[in-house]
Design a protein around this motif. Structure first.
Motif, PDB file in Angstrom:
ATOM      1  N   UNK A 244      34.505  25.220  19.920  1.00 23.40           N
ATOM      2  CA  UNK A 244      35.635  24.588  20.605  1.00 23.40           C
ATOM      3  C   UNK A 244      35.152  23.654  21.714  1.00 23.40           C
ATOM      4  N   UNK A 245      34.146  24.116  22.477  1.00 20.14           N
ATOM      5  CA  UNK A 245      33.589  23.269  23.542  1.00 20.14           C
ATOM      6  C   UNK A 245      32.984  21.998  22.959  1.00 20.14           C
ATOM      7  N   UNK A 246      32.205  22.152  21.902  1.00 21.07           N
ATOM      8  CA  UNK A 246      31.537  20.989  21.315  1.00 21.07           C
ATOM      9  C   UNK A 246      32.563  19.985  20.806  1.00 21.07           C
ATOM     10  N   UNK A 247      33.602  20.499  20.204  1.00 21.83           N
ATOM     11  CA  UNK A 247      34.677  19.614  19.712  1.00 21.83           C
ATOM     12  C   UNK A 247      35.317  18.851  20.876  1.00 21.83           C
ATOM     13  N   UNK A 248      35.596  19.564  21.969  1.00 23.53           N
ATOM     14  CA  UNK A 248      36.209  18.911  23.130  1.00 23.53           C
ATOM     15  C   UNK A 248      35.274  17.855  23.714  1.00 23.53           C
TER      16      UNK A 248
ATOM     17  N   UNK B 124      42.974  15.101  24.607  1.00 26.08           N
ATOM     18  CA  UNK B 124      42.745  16.223  23.698  1.00 26.08           C
ATOM     19  C   UNK B 124      41.630  17.119  24.222  1.00 26.08           C
ATOM     20  N   UNK B 125      40.586  16.497  24.755  1.00 24.08           N
ATOM     21  CA  UNK B 125      39.465  17.266  25.286  1.00 24.08           C
ATOM     22  C   UNK B 125      39.912  18.135  26.462  1.00 24.08           C
ATOM     23  N   UNK B 126      40.736  17.585  27.338  1.00 23.77           N
ATOM     24  CA  UNK B 126      41.188  18.317  28.523  1.00 23.77           C
ATOM     25  C   UNK B 126      41.927  19.591  28.128  1.00 23.77           C
ATOM     26  N   UNK B 127      42.773  19.509  27.123  1.00 24.71           N
ATOM     27  CA  UNK B 127      43.529  20.698  26.689  1.00 24.71           C
ATOM     28  C   UNK B 127      42.592  21.813  26.255  1.00 24.71           C
ATOM     29  N   UNK B 128      41.563  21.460  25.504  1.00 28.76           N
ATOM     30  CA  UNK B 128      40.603  22.461  25.035  1.00 28.76           C
ATOM     31  C   UNK B 128      39.778  23.011  26.185  1.00 28.76           C
ATOM     32  N   UNK B 129      39.290  22.120  27.058  1.00 26.29           N
ATOM     33  CA  UNK B 129      38.494  22.561  28.207  1.00 26.29           C
ATOM     34  C   UNK B 129      39.289  23.512  29.102  1.00 26.29           C
TER      35      UNK B 129
ATOM     36  N   UNK C 234      32.928  20.041  33.009  1.00 25.39           N
ATOM     37  CA  UNK C 234      33.282  18.759  32.400  1.00 25.39           C
ATOM     38  C   UNK C 234      34.753  18.408  32.624  1.00 25.39           C
ATOM     39  N   UNK C 235      35.597  19.422  32.740  1.00 29.18           N
ATOM     40  CA  UNK C 235      36.998  19.169  33.065  1.00 29.18           C
ATOM     41  C   UNK C 235      37.110  18.533  34.444  1.00 29.18           C
ATOM     42  N   UNK C 236      36.392  19.101  35.423  1.00 27.42           N
ATOM     43  CA  UNK C 236      36.413  18.550  36.786  1.00 27.42           C
ATOM     44  C   UNK C 236      35.787  17.160  36.821  1.00 27.42           C
ATOM     45  N   UNK C 237      34.657  16.987  36.138  1.00 25.60           N
ATOM     46  CA  UNK C 237      33.980  15.686  36.129  1.00 25.60           C
ATOM     47  C   UNK C 237      34.854  14.618  35.474  1.00 25.60           C
ATOM     48  N   UNK C 238      35.580  15.009  34.417  1.00 24.85           N
ATOM     49  CA  UNK C 238      36.469  14.060  33.734  1.00 24.85           C
ATOM     50  C   UNK C 238      37.547  13.560  34.701  1.00 24.85           C
TER      51      UNK C 238
END
Length: 990
Positions: free
Chosen positions: A873-877, A888-893, A911-915
């Motif tokens: 799941x992380x790799x996909x995000x 889409x990535x944010x929802x998974x993270x 990565x959520x915070x960095x994004x």
């Protein structure tokens, strides 16, 4: 142009003027020019003498004009032009009577340009005895001044001493001698000389400045204050410094209010104010409640590695505490405590540090336990010692480094009940982290240790049983796992949130023991009352209930439960549909089986069960006597999945079916194709035996022998009995003697190409993997894939080979291996291993579309292990974010970041915070990164990255002090050795 200040009388010989000053001839211009030069009208001299140069002067007139033009330029301050003219003059008139003055003047150019070393070298080349009295005085003065500027104090002092008796330089000589004594710290002699100079002219007008500094340095603050006020307006450039002296003197005299007034003016007028002034001003601001200003003012003072810098950190920490900013308070107070100048400041700082810790403050990897123990060693009788001792216990739990906390506890000879309670908690947390990291044996020891402390916290000891069961299950010790799960269910409360999870786990361990009836009862409890378990767990339980009924030959009951599993989780329902089809087949409902298999294949075209589904479909046609249909499916199977075991079996079954149809020639050709295409496979051995019987029936065994001989690596006519006996002994030793491999290696050495070599190599490769020996694992796996590419062992070998190549950093090679494995894998675990490998390598190589594709395939299957689901799941995000699909990535993270004890939860949080930070959402970024740094995640690298990002956020918000202090603290305390962490810190601090 501004004229240069002349410190001496000019030393030039003025040519006698024989012509009338007002004469229009050349002599007139020469006379006027030299007179203007003597009157210091240098521009007029330049104008007159330049005009003379235009009137065809003789050589003597030209020489005089050039000389005085050069000197006029010099005394106008046009040093570059003067230097060029003087150097030209020396070259043009080597025998001039002005030569000595010209050389002296070039040295003066260096002097006036503050090139003192070069000026001194030029002066030393000029013999003083050749100079007239005035020029000699200038000469000694400028040499003395140059020596002083070069810190050659003794030589300068001697030169100035020779000028004390001169009229022009006596005052300046005494002043500079006084200054030299001041600079050397001999204040008595400095005062004697500086007090004797004439202060009405330069440089004596600067004497009061130094006398004021001496009074202040000697602690005579009344005198310093009086003199500073007097000197404040004497020399404008000294005014700010005199304001500082006045302010600090007033502060030392107890008049803080007026002191602040002076110091505020000083700071406002100075680009780089002295720390002492900032300290007084900052402390005053702190006392008056101007906390933001106090922190800002005291910030630069912390650069001082002394008692003042230590005290500044203390005040900053206390200011932050008053503001409720406990995190920044901790950073400052820790620095104050670690600076060993003032013991009282150190004690006070530590107590405030403890207060901030109690309020939940954090520092990057700061070990509060270590600090508290250090404090008690240093100050065992401190008034704060009792409070620190009490906090030491809770410090074990609030500090992020549980390993050090455990080591500290172990050093306590007589631990109190509170300490033992903390130890139990630490062991429990470390065990859960070890298990998450895959260190099962270590985790088991931790949980057993925590359980042994059951008298401290019985509830926690009971929770340990659940984890102990997980450890045993992962080790394949199902009986021990079942006991641990049963103990948990026996001693946990009826309302325990994990009872259903334990029941589910107990079902799996009993399933592993092949106690299917008891396992079924556990899974049935789960589906009846799942509690907080997710729908996917319930669906999985129905699958296992179906399996249990299947093993009990209760096929209709099994099918009913597979139906329930599918209806609950259709997105990952390929297994349920496939098993339901199998139940129809076992009930001899082959048509029903075919319908379900077709439905399953249409719904899940990328399922890892596709090869098995096609094989079962063909066998169903055989059972229905629809041989032609069976042949078509077999051909489809071998075409689409030729390298899988199902594909090879399909070839074999195709040959058998063709034989049953009477298609003897096609059957023989198919058998031969199996043997030729997959000579090292088990199917080739079966085909060889069948073909041998067919040729025997036909009386053509010679043809069979010729064919077998023509195929490299084809099955031999007879297996060597010694080969088999040797392998069986080696296999027994491996399986029963803790995976001993010596006999296996001996077998491979003695029987290269032996009948059982693929299996022996497979055992060796697996043993190497378990021992962490990637090089040997790669070697053995490669031997299997190269020598026996069609054997059943080749699938697992490809998985091992790909992992070893990936671990060695050979990404492209690993990718090719995983692609090959995906194309031929027949077992679900190997299909998953292939796709997981492709995803990982593609992620590292930046092939993000492939990452998303593989992740989607794995997530759509029930074969994905729960331990790897988060990574997928992380790799996909991550890949989605790189492809510009940030939402889409944010929802998974966000979902993954709910569990930051998990590695991919911690990475997702970062990565959520960095994004958010990269996209300008600083408030969201700070919220997310603070969740990360407050989480006590065991993944220290990502925690460090979180602190660096938090520093970036503070810096962008203009909070320089906190931004830098977080980085400094991280640099001092980070326990890891990753070079990129320290590089990021240093780059930001610079």
């Amino acid at each position: 142009m501004k004229r240069m200040t002349i410190l001496s009388a000019m030393a030039a010989t003025v040519v006698g003027m024989t012509a009338q000053v007002n004469a229009p001839e050349i002599d007139g211009y020469l006379s006027r020019g030299t007179l203007m030069y003597r009157d210091q009208n240098y521009q007029g001299a330049i104008d007159q003498l330049t005009q003379l140069k235009r009137m065809s002067p003789d050589s003597h007139q030209a020489e005089e004009a050039d000389f005085y033009i050069a000197l006029s330029r010099l005394y106008r301050g046009e040093l570059s032009e003067a230097r060029q003219l003087l150097e030209a003059f020396i070259g043009d008139y080597p025998s001039s009577s002005h030569m000595l003055t010209a050389l002296m003047s070039i040295a003066d150019c260096d002097f006036y340009e503050s090139e003192y070393e070069q000026a001194l070298a030029r002066y030393n080349e000029i013999p003083e005895s050749a100079l007239d009295l005035a020029a000699a005085e200038d000469y000694r003065y400028r040499k003395a001044y140059s020596l002083m500027k070069l810190d050659e104090w003794d030589a300068a002092m001697n030169q100035f001493a020779s000028l004390r008796s001169t009229k022009r330089y006596s005052n300046a000589a005494r002043f500079y001698q006084g200054y030299i004594y001041y600079a050397q710290g001999d204040y008595d002699k400095a005062k004697e000389l500086l007090s004797s100079v004439n202060t009405s002219t330069a440089p004596g007008n600067r004497a009061d400045y130094y006398l004021t500094q001496i009074a202040f340095t000697e602690g005579d603050y009344d005198k310093a204050l009086s003199m500073a006020r007097k000197a404040m307006n004497t020399v404008a450039e000294f005014t700010p410094e005199m304001q500082r002296i006045a302010g600090e003197s007033l502060y030392n005299l107890g008049d803080e209010a007026e002191a602040v007034t002076y110091l505020e003016k000083y700071v406002a007028a100075t680009n780089d104010p002295k720390p002492s002034a900032l300290y007084i001003l900052g402390v005053s601001q702190y006392k008056s409640g101007d906390l933001d200003e106090a922190v800002s003012t005291l910030g630069p003072v912390t650069a001082c590695d002394d008692a003042m810098g230590q005290s500044a950190y203390l005040y900053i920490g206390q200011a932050y505490l008053k503001q409720g900013n406990v995190n920044s308070a901790l950073l400052a107070l820790e620095k104050a405590y670690r600076m060993d100048y003032d013991k009282k400041v150190q004690e006070t700082a530590f107590y405030n540090y403890a207060v901030a810790k109690m309020e939940g403050g954090r520092t990057p990897f700061g070990s509060s336990v270590t600090m508290f123990e250090d404090f008690l060693r240093r100050y065992p009788d401190s008034r704060y010692a009792p409070s620190v001792q009490e906090y030491l216990v809770t410090g074990y739990m609030t500090d992020n480094n549980y390993e050090k906390a455990l080591a500290s506890i172990e050093r306590i000879k007589r631990p109190s009940s509170a300490i033992l309670t903390a130890k139990q908690r630490v062991l429990y947390i470390l065990g859960s982290r070890d298990l998450a990291a895959g260190n099962v044996s270590q985790a088991l020891k931790r949980f057993q240790g925590a359980k042994a402390l059951s008298s401290q916290n019985k509830a926690m000891a009971t929770e340990c049983d659940l984890w102990i069961g997980d450890c045993y299950y992962r080790q394949g010790k199902y009986t021990e796992a079942s006991k641990a799960y049963s103990d948990y269910l026996r001693y946990s409360g009826a309302n325990s949130s994990n009872r259903m999870l334990a029941t589910y786990d107990l079902g799996y361990s009993r399933f592993g023991e092949k106690r299917y009836s008891e396992a079924r009862q556990n899974f049935e409890k789960v589906v009846k009352q799942p509690g907080n378990l997710g729908q996917d767990i319930v669906a999985d339980s129905y699958n296992r209930i179906g399996d249990c009924h299947y093993y009990a030959s209760a096929f209709s009951e099994a099918a009913a439960n597979y139906d329930k599993a599918y209806s609950l989780n259709p997105e990952a329902g390929d297994y349920a549909l496939f098993q339901k089809a199998m139940m129809r087949g076992l009930a001899r409902d082959y048509k029903g089986k075919l319908e379900i298999i077709d439905d399953m294949m249409s719904r899940y075209p990328t399922s890892g069960l596709m090869p098995s589904a096609l094989l079962e479909k063909a066998e169903s046609y055989v059972a229905l006597n629809r041989a032609d249909d069976a042949v078509k499916v077999y051909r489809d199977l071998v075409k689409r999945y030729p390298t899988t075991s199902q594909g090879r079996n399909g070839y074999l079954q195709l040959a058998i079916t063709l034989m049953s149809q009477g298609n003897r020639r096609q059957a023989i050709d198919t058998y031969k194709e199996v043997i030729s295409s997959y000579p090292t496979s088990e199917e080739a051995r079966v085909a060889s035996d069948d073909l041998k019987r067919i040729y025997a029936d036909d009386g053509n065994l010679d043809d069979y022998a010729k064919f077998i001989a023509s195929v490299p690596n084809a099955p031999k006519l007879e297996a060597a009995e010694m080969d088999e006996l040797t392998f069986r002994a080696a296999e027994k030793a491996y399986l029963n003697d803790n995976a001993a491999t010596s006999k296996l290696r001996d077998y491979v050495s003695r029987y290269p190409g032996g009948q059982y070599e693929p299996q022996a190599l497979s055992y060796l490769a697996t043993a190497a993997v378990n021992a962490g020996n990637e090089a040997d694992a790669l070697q053995y796996a490669t031997m299997i894939t190269e020598r026996y590419p069609d054997s059943e062992a080749a699938e697992d070998a490809l998985a091992i080979k790909g992992e070893a190549e990936y671990a060695a950093g050979n990404g492209e090679q690993a990718l090719a291996t995983f692609r090959k494995l995906e194309s031929r894998a027949s077992a679900s675990r190997n299909i998953h291993a292939a796709r997981l490998g492709i995803m990982r390598v593609s992620r590292d190589l930046g092939k993000y579309d492939d990452v998303v594709d593989m992740a989607d395939r794995m997530l759509a299957s029930t074969a994905i292990p729960s331990t790897q689901k988060n990574e997928v799941r992380y790799s996909r995000a991550y890949a989605l974010a790189q492809l510009g699909k940030g939402d889409e990535a944010v929802k998974e993270w966000q979902q993954l970041a709910e569990d930051m004890d998990d590695l991919y939860g911690a990475k997702s949080a970062y990565y959520l915070a960095q994004y958010h930070f990269d996209n300008g959402a600083e408030k969201k970024a700070r919220t997310e990164v603070e969740r990360l740094v407050d989480s006590n995640t065991p993944h220290q690298y990502w925690l460090a990255r979180g602190f660096i990002l938090l520093s970036d956020i503070y810096r962008k918000q203009g909070n320089q002090f906190e931004a830098d202090e977080y980085l400094k603290s991280l640099k001092e305390n980070y326990p890891g050795e990753e070079s990129d962490i320290f590089m990021m810190i240093d780059q930001r601090l610079k």
